[in-house]
Design an enzyme around this catalytic site. Sequence first.
Site, PDB file in Angstrom:
ATOM      1  N   HIS A  43      21.790   3.275 -14.475  1.00 50.60           N
ATOM      2  CA  HIS A  43      22.676   3.242 -15.642  1.00 50.60           C
ATOM      3  C   HIS A  43      22.751   1.834 -16.242  1.00 50.60           C
ATOM      4  O   HIS A  43      21.839   1.052 -16.082  1.00 50.60           O
ATOM      5  CB  HIS A  43      24.044   3.813 -15.272  1.00 50.60           C
ATOM      6  N   GLU A  67      30.006   3.143 -11.983  1.00 51.05           N
ATOM      7  CA  GLU A  67      28.730   3.185 -11.271  1.00 51.05           C
ATOM      8  C   GLU A  67      27.797   2.067 -11.718  1.00 51.05           C
ATOM      9  O   GLU A  67      27.129   1.428 -10.891  1.00 51.05           O
ATOM     10  CB  GLU A  67      28.041   4.536 -11.473  1.00 51.05           C
ATOM     11  N   HIS A 101      21.848   4.110  -6.928  1.00 51.00           N
ATOM     12  CA  HIS A 101      22.878   4.862  -7.639  1.00 51.00           C
ATOM     13  C   HIS A 101      24.119   5.050  -6.783  1.00 51.00           C
ATOM     14  O   HIS A 101      24.100   4.820  -5.569  1.00 51.00           O
ATOM     15  CB  HIS A 101      22.335   6.233  -8.058  1.00 51.00           C
ATOM     16  N   GLU A 115      21.647   7.234  -3.142  1.00 57.51           N
ATOM     17  CA  GLU A 115      23.003   7.552  -3.623  1.00 57.51           C
ATOM     18  C   GLU A 115      23.984   7.025  -2.589  1.00 57.51           C
ATOM     19  O   GLU A 115      24.133   7.586  -1.503  1.00 57.51           O
ATOM     20  CB  GLU A 115      23.176   9.056  -3.820  1.00 57.51           C
TER      21      GLU A 115
END
Length: 249
Positions: A30, A44, A99, A161
């Site tokens: 992102h 995030e 992430h 993640e």
Amino acid sequence: MRMSKRIGVSFHRIVAEVMDTVKIFIDPGHGGTDQGAAANGLLEKNLTLTIASKVRSILLAEYQNVSVLMSRTGDETVTLTQRTNAANTWGADYFMSIHINAGGGTGYEDFIYSGTAAPTSTYQAYIHEEVMKLISMTDRGRKSANFHVLRESNMPAILTENGFIDNTADAALLKSSAHLDAVARGHVNGLVRCFNLVKKTNVIHHTVVSGDTVYSLSRRYGSTITDIRSWNNLDANYTIYVGQVLRVK
């Protein structure tokens, strides 16, 4: 075709025992107008950049023959295609996308491209094992998916993640500098196993005790406070904490 290319390049690296510079592409998920998941006062995009920057700093400060390129080094908007194109053009040996999860779960998991075999799956196992050794989160396992960054990268790739931003317990850990240090160190330790990275011989580390300051450590080890800040990705106030392991020379 894509998977066979990955296997050929990666096994060459293993057989050669990484005599040449290993090129690691780190992708903080992102950024910019895409904030990613948000909850519990966290974004995030900020967490991924923090972890990725720590991984880069450790690799460059502590290991020989490693080069790092990041998809972004600030709060920038970067498309998925721009990320994989940058890694492919650079000729990266490995693509690591970082992430933070969301959706009501808890714990750590990682992904490789669906159907990809060794050595990509072996690299995933190494990184997964090393991260789980250092963090106190639920192990959600090693998984596969058809994500763009895994599918369109021309080299072995992983997407990690690192906890659920919308889970209270996970979020509390994600707010801890010590935890983020551990996450980054786990990623690095996995890369060390993947590519047989060799530590620099002239690096000295110091475990912070009560009363230590960056200035006192600089005087003790003959480094500058600017060096110590850069090596350890310290904030503008040179904040350190008891138990933190710092590179000091």
